[in-house]
Design a protein around this motif. Structure first.
Motif, PDB file in Angstrom:
ATOM      1  N   GLU A   9      47.953  35.008  43.707  1.00  0.00           N
ATOM      2  CA  GLU A   9      47.896  36.124  42.674  1.00  0.00           C
ATOM      3  C   GLU A   9      48.312  35.547  41.372  1.00  0.00           C
ATOM      4  OE1 GLU A   9      47.643  40.429  44.860  1.00  0.00           O
ATOM      5  OE2 GLU A   9      49.331  39.836  43.842  1.00  0.00           O
ATOM      6  N   GLU A  10      47.717  36.068  40.229  1.00  0.00           N
ATOM      7  CA  GLU A  10      48.202  35.938  38.894  1.00  0.00           C
ATOM      8  C   GLU A  10      47.758  37.254  38.166  1.00  0.00           C
ATOM      9  OE1 GLU A  10      47.288  33.054  35.085  1.00  0.00           O
ATOM     10  OE2 GLU A  10      45.796  32.780  37.103  1.00  0.00           O
ATOM     11  N   HIS A  11      48.868  37.579  37.302  1.00  0.00           N
ATOM     12  CA  HIS A  11      48.776  38.711  36.331  1.00  0.00           C
ATOM     13  C   HIS A  11      48.219  37.971  35.071  1.00  0.00           C
ATOM     14  CE1 HIS A  11      50.489  41.205  39.632  1.00  0.00           C
ATOM     15  NE2 HIS A  11      51.447  40.439  39.679  1.00  0.00           N
ATOM     16  N   VAL A  12      47.257  38.644  34.374  1.00  0.00           N
ATOM     17  CA  VAL A  12      46.918  37.771  33.410  1.00  0.00           C
ATOM     18  C   VAL A  12      46.788  39.034  32.339  1.00  0.00           C
ATOM     19  CG1 VAL A  12      44.791  36.942  32.049  1.00  0.00           C
ATOM     20  CG2 VAL A  12      45.390  36.211  34.329  1.00  0.00           C
ATOM     21  N   ALA A  13      47.573  38.966  31.014  1.00  0.00           N
ATOM     22  CA  ALA A  13      47.540  39.691  30.001  1.00  0.00           C
ATOM     23  C   ALA A  13      46.159  40.137  29.477  1.00  0.00           C
ATOM     24  CB  ALA A  13      48.690  39.481  28.705  1.00  0.00           C
ATOM     25  N   ALA A  14      45.500  41.103  29.252  1.00  0.00           N
ATOM     26  CA  ALA A  14      44.256  41.396  28.748  1.00  0.00           C
ATOM     27  C   ALA A  14      44.089  42.437  27.989  1.00  0.00           C
ATOM     28  CB  ALA A  14      43.348  41.251  29.837  1.00  0.00           C
ATOM     29  N   SER A  15      43.762  42.653  26.815  1.00  0.00           N
ATOM     30  CA  SER A  15      43.615  43.900  26.080  1.00  0.00           C
ATOM     31  C   SER A  15      42.092  44.284  26.035  1.00  0.00           C
ATOM     32  CB  SER A  15      43.940  43.854  24.557  1.00  0.00           C
ATOM     33  OG  SER A  15      43.550  42.724  23.929  1.00  0.00           O
ATOM     34  N   CYS A  16      41.170  43.336  26.601  1.00  0.00           N
ATOM     35  CA  CYS A  16      39.856  43.263  26.266  1.00  0.00           C
ATOM     36  C   CYS A  16      39.074  42.787  27.712  1.00  0.00           C
ATOM     37  CB  CYS A  16      39.218  42.345  25.198  1.00  0.00           C
ATOM     38  SG  CYS A  16      37.344  42.682  25.326  1.00  0.00           S
ATOM     39  N   VAL A  17      38.747  43.715  28.671  1.00  0.00           N
ATOM     40  CA  VAL A  17      38.120  43.558  30.045  1.00  0.00           C
ATOM     41  C   VAL A  17      36.664  43.756  30.006  1.00  0.00           C
ATOM     42  CG1 VAL A  17      38.383  43.638  32.514  1.00  0.00           C
ATOM     43  CG2 VAL A  17      40.388  43.488  31.196  1.00  0.00           C
ATOM     44  N   ILE A  18      35.863  42.901  30.022  1.00  0.00           N
ATOM     45  CA  ILE A  18      34.308  43.177  30.277  1.00  0.00           C
ATOM     46  C   ILE A  18      33.913  43.179  31.745  1.00  0.00           C
ATOM     47  CG2 ILE A  18      32.028  42.439  29.627  1.00  0.00           C
ATOM     48  CD1 ILE A  18      34.790  41.462  27.438  1.00  0.00           C
ATOM     49  N   LEU A  19      33.689  44.531  32.292  1.00  0.00           N
ATOM     50  CA  LEU A  19      33.373  44.711  33.640  1.00  0.00           C
ATOM     51  C   LEU A  19      32.114  44.476  33.656  1.00  0.00           C
ATOM     52  CD1 LEU A  19      34.691  45.637  36.305  1.00  0.00           C
ATOM     53  CD2 LEU A  19      34.026  48.094  35.887  1.00  0.00           C
ATOM     54  N   ALA A  20      31.479  43.438  34.342  1.00  0.00           N
ATOM     55  CA  ALA A  20      30.025  43.072  34.757  1.00  0.00           C
ATOM     56  C   ALA A  20      29.971  42.839  36.216  1.00  0.00           C
ATOM     57  CB  ALA A  20      29.716  41.865  33.750  1.00  0.00           C
ATOM     58  N   CYS A  21      30.667  43.755  37.044  1.00  0.00           N
ATOM     59  CA  CYS A  21      30.745  43.461  38.420  1.00  0.00           C
ATOM     60  C   CYS A  21      29.498  43.640  39.355  1.00  0.00           C
ATOM     61  CB  CYS A  21      31.752  44.330  38.944  1.00  0.00           C
ATOM     62  SG  CYS A  21      31.377  46.077  38.757  1.00  0.00           S
ATOM     63  N   GLY A  22      28.452  44.060  38.842  1.00  0.00           N
ATOM     64  CA  GLY A  22      27.323  43.932  39.845  1.00  0.00           C
ATOM     65  C   GLY A  22      27.405  45.458  40.591  1.00  0.00           C
ATOM     66  N   HIS A  23      26.187  45.656  41.093  1.00  0.00           N
ATOM     67  CA  HIS A  23      26.051  47.006  41.769  1.00  0.00           C
ATOM     68  C   HIS A  23      26.344  46.853  43.280  1.00  0.00           C
ATOM     69  CE1 HIS A  23      22.795  45.044  43.980  1.00  0.00           C
ATOM     70  NE2 HIS A  23      21.816  44.924  43.020  1.00  0.00           N
TER      71      HIS A  23
END
Length: 561
Positions: free
Chosen positions: A272-286
Motif C-alpha cells: 500500500e502507498e498513500h499518495v498526496a493528491a489534490s486532483c483525482v480524475i475518476l475514470a473507473c469504468g462502468h
C-alpha cells in the motif's frame, strides 16, 4: 482548401481496391468542381458511407477535401463559378483551426502533487495523455494488467474457466472497449473526435477509421493500439502503473487530500502507498463496483441513472448481409453488414440493439466470481460466421426498489448470478433460440447458428435470469424488429444471457466545472461516472476534463499544440 460532400460512386464501379476507389473519387471530384483532374493537389477522404436503400443499386457516398493548384485564389474563383451556375451545393471552403491538446502549464502554477487518474480505459488514457502533454506528469493507475498480459489472462479464462477478478475483459489497460470490437462511431459531435481518431492511427489503428462512417479498430488490433498510447503518456512525462488500484480516498473538509493505492506484485503480494493528491480524475469504468461503494462511504454524491440489460442475439452474418445488401451481399467493398435497431412499444418501454459486432463473437465478460456476463467483439477483418449484438431494454430508476443509490448494481449482480446458475457453473452461459423464447419454451438444442460464447452454452431458458419487464419488452420487440430487418426474429437465432454491463447504473454527480458537486478535487469522467456511452464519447470526456483541470490551474486548457 475545398470540402465537397455528396460525391456518389456506384458499387458496380468498384472492385474493393483502395486505388480504384481513390481514382474514381478524383474523377468525380474534378467533375463536381468543373476543373481538370490535374489541378487537384491531393485528395483527403473525410467520410465514406454506404447508401443501401436501393439494394439493386448500392452507392458509396463520400465527403472529400482537396487543394487546387492555383491556391486560395483559384479555389475562390471556382466557388464563384459554381455559385453563378447554382451548382455550389455541397462545396465549401474550409480553413479550420485544428483542435489540439491543452497548452503547457506554467511551472509556477503547477500543483505540488501531480494529478492521479484512476482507470486506464479510453477516458483515463486520453485524460492522462492530455495532462502529460500539458506538463503535469500525471500518475495513471489501472487495477488490471497491461494489454499483452491481459490478453493472455482472458484467453486462460476462456480455456479453463478460471477468473482473475482483478484483470479480465472489464479491467485492464484499454478498459472494456479493448475486447468489444473498438467501434468508434458515436451519436455525439465534438471537435475532439478528429484528434482522437488521429491518435488511434498514430498508435497503430488502420487509417480507414479517419473516414469510415462506422469506423472500428478490431479486438485483435486494439491491444497494440492502447499499449502505444500508454507509451505516448510515458514519453510525455506521465507514469502508468498496472495491477494498481485505488483502495481508499481521503476526503477531508469536502476536498480530496490523498489516495491509497494497492499494488499487486507478480507473486500476488500487495503493498500500500498513500499518495498526496489534490486532483483525482475518476475514470473507473462502468464495472468498478468497489469504487462506487467507496464513493458512497466517502460522501461523494451519486444518483441512480437509466441503464439497460438483456441478452446477446446471434444470427448468421450471411443472412444479415442479404437482408441489408440484397444481391450485393459479399461484395468486398461493403464488408460485413452492420445494423442498428430500436423499437418503442405501446407499453412505453423500448428495446434496442447495442454494440453490434459484424462477423463477431460473443465473449465472456465476467468480473466477479459466480456471475456470467456477456458482451460482443469482432476482429479487424470481421470475418466470423456470425453477427451478434446486445438486445437490450432499459431499466429506469423507478424500476428499482428502495432508495439505495447502488440498487442498480445489485440488480445486475442478481441477474449475473442467476445466469451462472442457469449455465450450471464454470461460466457456461444459458442460451435459448428466439423461436422458443417467443413461445415461452426452453430450448434443448441449437439450429443453424452455432453459439460463439467461448465457455460454451447450456440450452434452456434465458428469461429466468432477467426481470419480467425486461423479458416482456424483448418478447414484444423481437417481431417488430423482424419487420425492420428481415430475419431478425428468425426462430433459430440464438439468445445468450445475460448482458448487464452496457452502461453504468449510477452517475457520480458533477458540476459545471467538471468536479464532483460534493468533493472538490474529484473529477468524475467517462462511462463509469455516467457521462459517456462508448469509446469516442469516453475519450472526449477525458480530454475535456483534462482541459478543465489545466484551466483551473491557470493554464491554457483549450490551446492547440
Amino acid at each position: 482548401m475545398l470540402e465537397v460532400s455528396g460525391i456518389r460512386i456506384h458499387l458496380t464501379q468498384l472492385d474493393g481496391g483502395d486505388e480504384r476507389e481513390l481514382a474514381l473519387c478524383k474523377k468525380a471530384l474534378a467533375k463536381k468542381l468543373r476543373v481538370n483532374a490535374s489541378q487537384l493537389r491531393g485528395i483527403e477522404r473525410r467520410r465514406r458511407s454506404i447508401d443501401a436503400r436501393k439494394k439493386a443499386d448500392i452507392v458509396l457516398t463520400f465527403t472529400l477535401r482537396t487543394e487546387l493548384a492555383g491556391g486560395p485564389s483559384q479555389e475562390a474563383a471556382v466557388l464563384s463559378k459554381l455559385a453563378r451556375a447554382h451548382a455550389e451545393k455541397g462545396v465549401r471552403a474550409v480553413d479550420e483551426e485544428p483542435f489540439g491538446w491543452p497548452g503547457a502549464i506554467d511551472a509556477a502554477t503547477a500543483p505540488d502533487a501531480r494529478p492521479v487518474v484512476v482507470g486506464a480505459g479510453c477516458a483515463g488514457l486520453f485524460c492522462a495523455l492530455s495532462l502529460a502533454k500539458a506538463g503535469l506528469s500525471p500518475l495513471l493507475v489501472e487495477r488490471g494488467d497491461d494489454a499483452a498480459r491481459r490478453s493472455r489472462v482472458v484467453e486462460a479464462h476462456n480455456a479453463t474457466g478460471e477468473l482473475d477478478v482483478e484483470s479480465n475483459i472489464q479491467y485492464g489497460v484499454g478498459g472494456a472497449g479493448t475486447f468489444s470490437d473498438g467501434k468508434l462511431q458515436t451519436g455525439t459531435k465534438s471537435p475532439a473526435h478528429r484528434l482522437i481518431l488521429e491518435t488511434f492511427v498514430e498508435a497503430g489503428a488502420q487509417p480507414q477509421i479517419l473516414w469510415d462512417a462506422k469506423p472500428h479498430v478490431g479486438s485483435d488490433v486494439l491491444p497494440r493500439v492502447v499499449t502505444n498510447i500508454v507509451r505516448m503518456i510515458e514519453e510525455a512525462g506521465g507514469e502508468v502503473r498496472c495491477r494498481c488500484r485505488m483502495s481508499d480516498l481521503d476526503v477531508t473538509g469536502g476536498r480530496v487530500r490523498s489516495v491509497t493505492l494497492t499494488q499487486t506484485a507478480a507473486d500476488g503480494s500487495q503493498t500500500e502507498e498513500h499518495v498526496a493528491a489534490s486532483c483525482v480524475i475518476l475514470a473507473c469504468g462502468h464495472s468498478a463496483r468497489d469504487v462506487f461503494e467507496l464513493l458512497r462511504e466517502r460522501g461523494a454524491p451519486m444518483e441512480r441513472k437509466t441503464f439497460a440489460m438483456g441478452v446477446r442475439i446471434e444470427h448468421l452474418q450471411a443472412d444479415i448481409d442479404r437482408a441489408l445488401y440484397g444481391p450485393a451481399a459479399g461484395n468486398p467493398a461493403l464488408g460485413a453488414a452492420p445494423y442498428k435497431l430500436s423499437c418503442h412499444l405501446p407499453s412505453g418501454r423500448s428495446a434496442f440493439s447495442f454494440c453490434m459486432c459484424p462477423g463477431g463473437y460473443v465473449v465472456s465478460a465476467a468480473s466477479e466470481l459466480g456471475g456470467v456476463v456477456t458482451n460482443g467483439m469482432s476482429l479487424s477483418d470481421r470475418a466470423g460466421a456470425n453477427a451478434n449484438s446486445g438486445l437490450l431494454a432499459n431499466v429506469f430508476p423507478d424500476d428499482l426498489p428502495g432508495d439505495d443509490v447502488l440498487a442498480g448494481v445489485e440488480l445486475q449482480r442478481r441477474c449475473e448470478r442467476a445466469a451462472f446458475a442457469a449455465g450450471g457453473g464454470a461460466y457456461v452461459a444459458p442460451a435459448q433460440l428466439v423461436g422458443d423464447f417467443l413461445a415461452g419454451t426452453p430450448s434443448s438444442a441449437g439450429g443453424r447458428v452455432a453459439p460463439t460464447y467461448p465457455r460454451g452454452v447450456a440450452w434452456g431458458s434465458v428469461e429466468k435470469c432477467l426481470p419480467d419487464y425486461i423479458v416482456g419488452t424483448l418478447r414484444d420487440a423481437l417481431p417488430r424488429m423482424g419487420r425492420q430487418l428481415h430475419g431478425f426474429d428468425v426462430a433459430d437465432a440464438v439468445l445468450t444471457g445475460v448482458e448487464t454491463r452496457s452502461s453504468s447504473p449510477v452517475r457520480v454527480t458533477r458540476g459545471a466545472d467538471g468536479q464532483s458537486v460534493g468533493v472538490a478535487g474529484l473529477w468524475p469522467v467517462g462511462e463509469g461516472a455516467g457521462y459517456a456511452g462508448g469509446i469516442m464519447s469516453a475519450a472526449t470526456d477525458g480530454i475535456m476534463a483534462a482541459r478543465k483541470v489545466v484551466e483551473a490551474l491557470g493554464g491554457a486548457g483549450g490551446a492547440a499544440e
